[in-house]
Scaffold this motif. Sequence first.
Motif: not given
Length: 372
Positions: A292, A322, A337, A339
């Motif tokens: 991140g 994640r 990505t 999450s």
Amino acid sequence: MTKKRRRVFDIDMPEEQEKPRPGGPRISSLEPRRGPMASAVRENADSLRDRAETEQAIRAENDALAHEYVSLRNQGLVLQRVPLGEIRTTKLVRDRKSVGAEDLEDLKTSIAQIGLSNPIQVEAAGDGFELVQGLRRLTAFRALDAENPDGGYDSIPAVVLGQGESLEGLYRRMVDENLVRTDISFAEMAALARSYAESDATTAETTDEAVDALYGSVGKQKRSYIRAFAKLLTVLERHLQHPQAIPRALGLAVRKRIEAEPETLADLQRTLVTGGARDAAGELEILKAYVGQGETGSDPAQDAFPAGNSAPRAGKSPRKARTTFQVQSPRGAAKCTASMGRLELKLDADFTTMDRRKLEAAVQQLLAMLDD
């Protein structure tokens, strides 16, 4: 007949002055006269004696210099030129895995213009020599010799170490020189420590012992960073293409998340494998997305755990899970990505120029597929 009278003349002769001789009778102070031949013989004998004494002093000095030379040579303090063809690089595992051609241009130019200012170190090894220090310098000389065979680059200035030094000592020589390099990465140092521990010829049985043996001259904190990278490479070395490019802070952050959330490791490994061939910058982007970095404004170095400590700091909640991956498209590789409550897509394209209705339809189709 008159008889002639003989005339007698009184001649005063200097009286001999006698002087005492210790333990003996008194002797005359007047030396006996010598003829020319006797003087020449005496002078020649004196000359021969002086010459013999001079030659003996020269021989003694030469013997002392020879002993000093042998002693300095055995200590690796004597410089000589060694043919490139007699140097091998197989005995020691190199800390630098490879030397790219682009990394040598500046060094080759410097050698061609002013010569080699820092000789390499080799160990005498029967019919040749084993490299101890100077892989980049040796590689540069070989490249110059290939480009200019008559340029005098077929041999290289080297300090030759005598046989008999332990393998541990040779590794320390290589490592201590490389520690002054600003471009040696933690991943390279960690890889060397792991190889050192795995070798049957060394006494280190674990990576931690290898780090202490090889890097005993550096600070405790830096050794802990090397151990952290060694543990990172244990799980990611086969999946990374450019481990030497990983900065310290990013490497520690990646290892921290793996320690805190081991269930995410498989996704990271899969992303690295499916990403295909990539440059160092592309690989770093994958690792940054995993931790991140750059997305929430946080710096992984600020909350990175102290290297060597696998437990997160007390009172700090673990990072939310994640998932990162890449998918191929006609526009190139897209980095995704996912999450809690967030799905990001990064692609080398200007989405602001695309038709809004087309974007909405694509997103609706994606969400519909996820609900199926």
